[in-house]
Scaffold this motif. Structure first.
Motif, PDB file in Angstrom:
ATOM      1  N   VAL A 251       0.841  -1.197   0.000  1.00  0.00           N
ATOM      2  CA  VAL A 251       0.000   0.000   0.000  1.00  0.00           C
ATOM      3  C   VAL A 251       0.878   1.250   0.000  1.00  0.00           C
ATOM      4  O   VAL A 251       1.718   1.432   0.886  1.00  0.00           O
ATOM      5  N   THR A 252       0.661   2.104  -0.980  1.00  0.00           N
ATOM      6  CA  THR A 252       1.446   3.324  -1.121  1.00  0.00           C
ATOM      7  C   THR A 252       0.773   4.524  -0.453  1.00  0.00           C
ATOM      8  O   THR A 252       1.459   5.439   0.009  1.00  0.00           O
ATOM      9  N   ALA A 253      -0.553   4.540  -0.440  1.00  0.00           N
ATOM     10  CA  ALA A 253      -1.288   5.670   0.134  1.00  0.00           C
ATOM     11  C   ALA A 253      -2.683   5.220   0.513  1.00  0.00           C
ATOM     12  O   ALA A 253      -3.235   4.268  -0.064  1.00  0.00           O
ATOM     13  N   ILE A 254      -3.258   5.898   1.496  1.00  0.00           N
ATOM     14  CA  ILE A 254      -4.635   5.651   1.929  1.00  0.00           C
ATOM     15  C   ILE A 254      -5.444   6.900   1.635  1.00  0.00           C
ATOM     16  O   ILE A 254      -5.037   8.019   1.974  1.00  0.00           O
ATOM     17  N   ILE A 371      -5.498  12.497   3.363  1.00  0.00           N
ATOM     18  CA  ILE A 371      -4.743  11.545   2.550  1.00  0.00           C
ATOM     19  C   ILE A 371      -3.461  11.173   3.287  1.00  0.00           C
ATOM     20  O   ILE A 371      -2.768  12.033   3.834  1.00  0.00           O
ATOM     21  N   LEU A 372      -3.150   9.894   3.324  1.00  0.00           N
ATOM     22  CA  LEU A 372      -1.943   9.419   4.002  1.00  0.00           C
ATOM     23  C   LEU A 372      -1.031   8.706   3.008  1.00  0.00           C
ATOM     24  O   LEU A 372      -1.453   7.748   2.353  1.00  0.00           O
ATOM     25  N   ASP A 373       0.196   9.151   2.908  1.00  0.00           N
ATOM     26  CA  ASP A 373       1.236   8.422   2.185  1.00  0.00           C
ATOM     27  C   ASP A 373       1.945   7.527   3.195  1.00  0.00           C
ATOM     28  O   ASP A 373       2.457   8.011   4.206  1.00  0.00           O
ATOM     29  N   THR A 374       1.965   6.229   2.936  1.00  0.00           N
ATOM     30  CA  THR A 374       2.631   5.326   3.862  1.00  0.00           C
ATOM     31  C   THR A 374       4.150   5.547   3.799  1.00  0.00           C
ATOM     32  O   THR A 374       4.680   6.105   2.838  1.00  0.00           O
ATOM     33  N   THR A 375       4.851   5.095   4.831  1.00  0.00           N
ATOM     34  CA  THR A 375       6.289   5.328   4.946  1.00  0.00           C
ATOM     35  C   THR A 375       7.056   4.530   3.903  1.00  0.00           C
ATOM     36  O   THR A 375       6.885   3.308   3.790  1.00  0.00           O
ATOM     37  N   LEU A 376       7.913   5.227   3.136  1.00  0.00           N
ATOM     38  CA  LEU A 376       8.625   4.579   2.031  1.00  0.00           C
ATOM     39  C   LEU A 376       9.491   3.420   2.514  1.00  0.00           C
ATOM     40  O   LEU A 376       9.542   2.365   1.868  1.00  0.00           O
ATOM     41  N   ALA A 377      10.161   3.593   3.648  1.00  0.00           N
ATOM     42  CA  ALA A 377      11.017   2.515   4.158  1.00  0.00           C
ATOM     43  C   ALA A 377      10.204   1.266   4.491  1.00  0.00           C
ATOM     44  O   ALA A 377      10.677   0.135   4.302  1.00  0.00           O
ATOM     45  N   VAL A 378       8.978   1.452   4.969  1.00  0.00           N
ATOM     46  CA  VAL A 378       8.121   0.300   5.272  1.00  0.00           C
ATOM     47  C   VAL A 378       7.627  -0.329   3.974  1.00  0.00           C
ATOM     48  O   VAL A 378       7.554  -1.560   3.855  1.00  0.00           O
ATOM     49  N   GLN A 379       7.286   0.495   2.987  1.00  0.00           N
ATOM     50  CA  GLN A 379       6.923  -0.042   1.672  1.00  0.00           C
ATOM     51  C   GLN A 379       8.046  -0.932   1.140  1.00  0.00           C
ATOM     52  O   GLN A 379       7.798  -2.044   0.646  1.00  0.00           O
ATOM     53  N   SER A 398      -5.007   2.478  -1.243  1.00  0.00           N
ATOM     54  CA  SER A 398      -6.199   2.003  -0.532  1.00  0.00           C
ATOM     55  C   SER A 398      -7.296   3.049  -0.618  1.00  0.00           C
ATOM     56  O   SER A 398      -7.104   4.187  -0.188  1.00  0.00           O
ATOM     57  N   GLY A 399      -8.433   2.658  -1.154  1.00  0.00           N
ATOM     58  CA  GLY A 399      -9.588   3.553  -1.180  1.00  0.00           C
ATOM     59  C   GLY A 399     -10.357   3.533   0.121  1.00  0.00           C
ATOM     60  O   GLY A 399     -11.146   4.441   0.393  1.00  0.00           O
TER      61      GLY A 399
END
Length: 458
Positions: A251-254, A371-379, A398-399
């Protein structure tokens, strides 16, 4: 003196025997590549059979007066289910407690209890008429991960904290993610003053569920402990993974969620005597607004959606021209520029259509989450874990909203998706294959193992 970390590896053979291998990591003499390979080779074999059994048992604890597998927040089936979850956590070897906000917390101790912990979990409440997998997969998957770690004798540096967050789904008080908001310090006294359709205060409903208002508002323990990272396993609730034949979604963003209540005010008249060209019909204005909402969503960029969820005329009289209609809608997107412009466009379009019917309209916007961008290191950790496990993966947004949105305010955060059959969710037909869920648990475990070794996640 050399610093060593004991590690045990295990392989469960088809005949049921368990063979255990032991070795140590020398944290001073071994290279990062050596430690990476050691984690890659750690056998992590979640049991699809155990997951299936847990899913069946938990799904039985639902409201039989409603369709599907309904387990709404504060209801008795939900209370029973949470007792069941706590017992399952204990059976898996977790130290279990319930915090002041009603979240169920299980801890598998690491070698350094004072270190910032790793956190995972999700929720076990459902929407009315919901399915068996939404949220549940993240909780049961985390419990299964704890079982696997105990069975293999693997002990991480950091504590593993498993949380079943209270009340993630939308409810009659119009506030989702109750438990995660509380532990993140985002739940306010004003929130507890919200009322449902029956006029019951949210704070009073907490009291009826044996949770005091004071304890709910002071349950920000997770924010105080500052976790190392949070990773949530979840079903996709959409069709992208299935269409792309991928086993794992990174997941890249919520999506952010904006909700609108538009109230149309016209004039009541006799439906049999008032001429059609001399009416101020609030229902017609609302109907035009519904189409405007649909048109806006159809013109949205990828992953932008708009939905009218309710029209309420406030009267059932069949012979009265509707004088007042309330429309509820929501819009979701991961595109910040479109989000802002679309709100202004929608208000203008609805006002213009209402004016054609000589109907007044008032707007009330509420923001459910940004809008949330997930943490790149976790991705990157998730995608690397998927590759190490031999699982195909794709990057997806994620919608739907998740508890991860609120935990992201206090620590690095990521999400792992597993496929949903036909993209169906929030309905009885919701389904994810247990083999896909087990694959998700394996990737979750490998991700957390990698993050456990990182001094800092940014």
């Amino acid at each position: 003196m050399k610093s060593v970390i004991p590690v045990q590896l295990s392989n469960r053979l088809s005949n049921g025997y368990l063979i255990i291998y032991s070795f140590v990591w020398d944290t001073k003499s071994s290279s990062p590549a050596d430690r990476e390979n050691a984690v890659k080779d750690l056998p992590l074999n979640p049991s699809a059979d155990r997951l299936a059994t847990d899913l069946v048992e938990l799904s039985a604890l639902s409201d039989r007066d409603q369709p599907g597998w309904s387990r709404e927040v504060f209801g008795e089936p939900y209370r029973e289910a949470r007792t069941w979850v706590a017992r399952r956590m204990q059976d898996a070897g977790l130290e279990v407690s319930s915090d002041g906000a009603g979240n169920i917390v299980g801890i598998l101790a690491g070698n350094s209890p004072g270190a910032p912990p790793l956190v995972t979990g999700s929720h076990t409440d459902t929407v009315a008429g919901g399915g068996r997998f939404d949220g549940v997969v993240g909780v049961l998957g985390a419990i299964e991960l704890a079982r696997c770690l105990r069975e293999s004798g693997t002990k991480w540096t950091r504590d593993l904290v498993v949380v079943d967050f209270l009340g993630e789904e939308s409810n009659d008080w119009g506030l989702s993610c109750l438990g995660s908001r509380a532990v993140a310090g985002e739940l306010s006294a004003a929130d507890l003053s919200r009322v449902d359709r029956a006029g019951v205060l949210l704070g009073d409903r907490y009291q009826q569920f044996d949770l005091s208002v004071d304890s709910v508002l002071s349950a920000d323990w997770l924010r105080e402990r500052r976790p190392h990272a949070y990773v949530e396993l979840h079903i996709e609730q959409g069709p992208l993974l299935e269409r792309r034949r991928a086993q794992i979604g990174v997941v890249t963003a919520i999506a952010g969620i904006q909700r609108l209540v538009a109230t149309f005010t016209g004039r009541p008249d006799h439906a049999g005597t008032r001429p059609m060209d001399d009416r101020r019909d609030a229902m017609v204005a609302a109907a035009r607004a519904v189409l405007a909402v649909q048109q806006l969503g159809c013109g949205a960029p990828t992953h932008g959606v708009t939905t009218v969820t309710n029209l309420d005329a406030g009267t059932a009289s069949p012979n009265v021209v509707p004088a007042s209609v309330q429309m509820k809608m929501e819009m979701r997107s991961i595109d910040r520029s479109w989000f802002s412009a679309a709100q202004q466009q929608l208000v203008g379009d609805i006002a213009e259509q209402a004016a054609r019917e000589d109907v007044d309209v008032d707007f009330i916007w509420t923001n459910d989450n940004e809008i949330l961008d997930t943490t790149l290191a976790v991705q990157n950790a998730i995608s690397g874990a998927a590759e190490n496990a031999g699982r195909s993966w794709v990057a997806v947004p994620s919608g739907a909203t998740h508890d991860a949105v609120h935990i992201a305010g206090i620590c690095p955060t990521g999400m792992i998706f597993v496929p949903s059959k036909d993209g169906r969710s929030h309905c009885p037909e919701e389904w994810s294959d247990v083999e896909d869920i087990a694959a998700g648990v394996e990737v979750l475990g490998r991700t957390l193992a990698q993050l456990d070794r990182a001094e800092k996640v940014t």
